[in-house]
Design a protein around this motif. Sequence first.
Motif, PDB file in Angstrom:
ATOM      1  N   ASN A 185       0.896  -1.363  -0.052  1.00 27.17           N
ATOM      2  CA  ASN A 185      -0.115  -0.162   0.187  1.00 27.17           C
ATOM      3  C   ASN A 185       0.944   1.226  -0.048  1.00 27.17           C
ATOM      4  O   ASN A 185       0.770   2.204  -0.792  1.00 27.17           O
ATOM      5  CB  ASN A 185      -0.902  -0.049   1.195  1.00 27.17           C
ATOM      6  N   SER A 186       1.822   1.557   1.048  1.00 33.08           N
ATOM      7  CA  SER A 186       2.288   2.871   1.081  1.00 33.08           C
ATOM      8  C   SER A 186       3.759   2.540   0.191  1.00 33.08           C
ATOM      9  O   SER A 186       4.436   3.684  -0.001  1.00 33.08           O
ATOM     10  CB  SER A 186       2.876   2.719   2.693  1.00 33.08           C
ATOM     11  N   ASP A 209       9.102   6.116   8.454  1.00 35.60           N
ATOM     12  CA  ASP A 209       8.292   5.608   7.481  1.00 35.60           C
ATOM     13  C   ASP A 209       7.222   4.919   8.289  1.00 35.60           C
ATOM     14  O   ASP A 209       7.309   4.290   9.279  1.00 35.60           O
ATOM     15  CB  ASP A 209       9.126   4.735   6.813  1.00 35.60           C
ATOM     16  N   GLU A 215      -0.499  -4.985   6.784  1.00 36.54           N
ATOM     17  CA  GLU A 215      -0.167  -4.797   5.363  1.00 36.54           C
ATOM     18  C   GLU A 215       0.525  -5.864   4.736  1.00 36.54           C
ATOM     19  O   GLU A 215       1.264  -6.638   5.594  1.00 36.54           O
ATOM     20  CB  GLU A 215       0.685  -3.504   5.541  1.00 36.54           C
TER      21      GLU A 215
END
Length: 270
Positions: A185-186, A209, A215
């Motif tokens: 996702n990131s 971060d 995730e």
Amino acid sequence: MFSQRLIIFVGLALFIVINFTVMTMSSRESLPTSSIERLFISITSPFQLAVTKTIHFTQNTWNTYFMTVLAVKENIELRKQLGKSIAIKNRYEELELENTRLKKFVNFTGAVPDSYVAAQIVARDPSPWFKTIMIDKGSINGLAKGNPVMVSEGIVGQIIKVAKNYSKVLLITDRNSAVDALVQNSRVRGIVKGNNEDNCSFVYTLRKDVVKEGEMIISSGLDQVFPKGLKIGRIFKVTKVHSQLFQNITLETSVDFDKIEEVLVLKNIR
């Protein structure tokens, strides 16, 4: 002096003669009424009853024994048939499970089927210091050192040694394994390192971060070994220490390495 056997023989003979005489006389139209005949009947009747019961008992015993022997034989045969049926059922269920796994492989390799080689796991390293497996495909099948190994659930590892008919695979859970990866996702990057356990570590991720539990971590493709976008595992623990530059991240692998039986090897990466 008569012997005991002779006395028994004479007695049996006399009994048979008397018994035959009474049965002959009893077969006439009218029952005899003389006192002698009545005496004979009174004396022989108990013996006749005993003989009849003995004969019936012997017949029943023999029939019971005969039926028991037949039942035992039939039971043995039924057990054999039941064992065969159970074996066939187990084999059928195993084939169904294998068919399900192979269908996943077909769907996974549908785009470029000629680039993949399906192989079975034939051995696992029993030592706690190494996480490797042996597969039944080798150089004769076009495999080479460095080829990535995977299943439909995600990355398994890469080939480190190749023989003619066999290859050794280093699992991503081995401490010598490293896969360039990123958070799906990131897009935060890091390296998935094995630690000789059932899980892996996601290292070199900066403390600033944003990385969240749950995730998915996927391959980035930058290591030139694994294609981009393959599943590696999900994050289940994130720890940040203010004195450290990087986060401590642990992930649970997408592949259950204790249960896999077949794998896919990608021959050529484009």
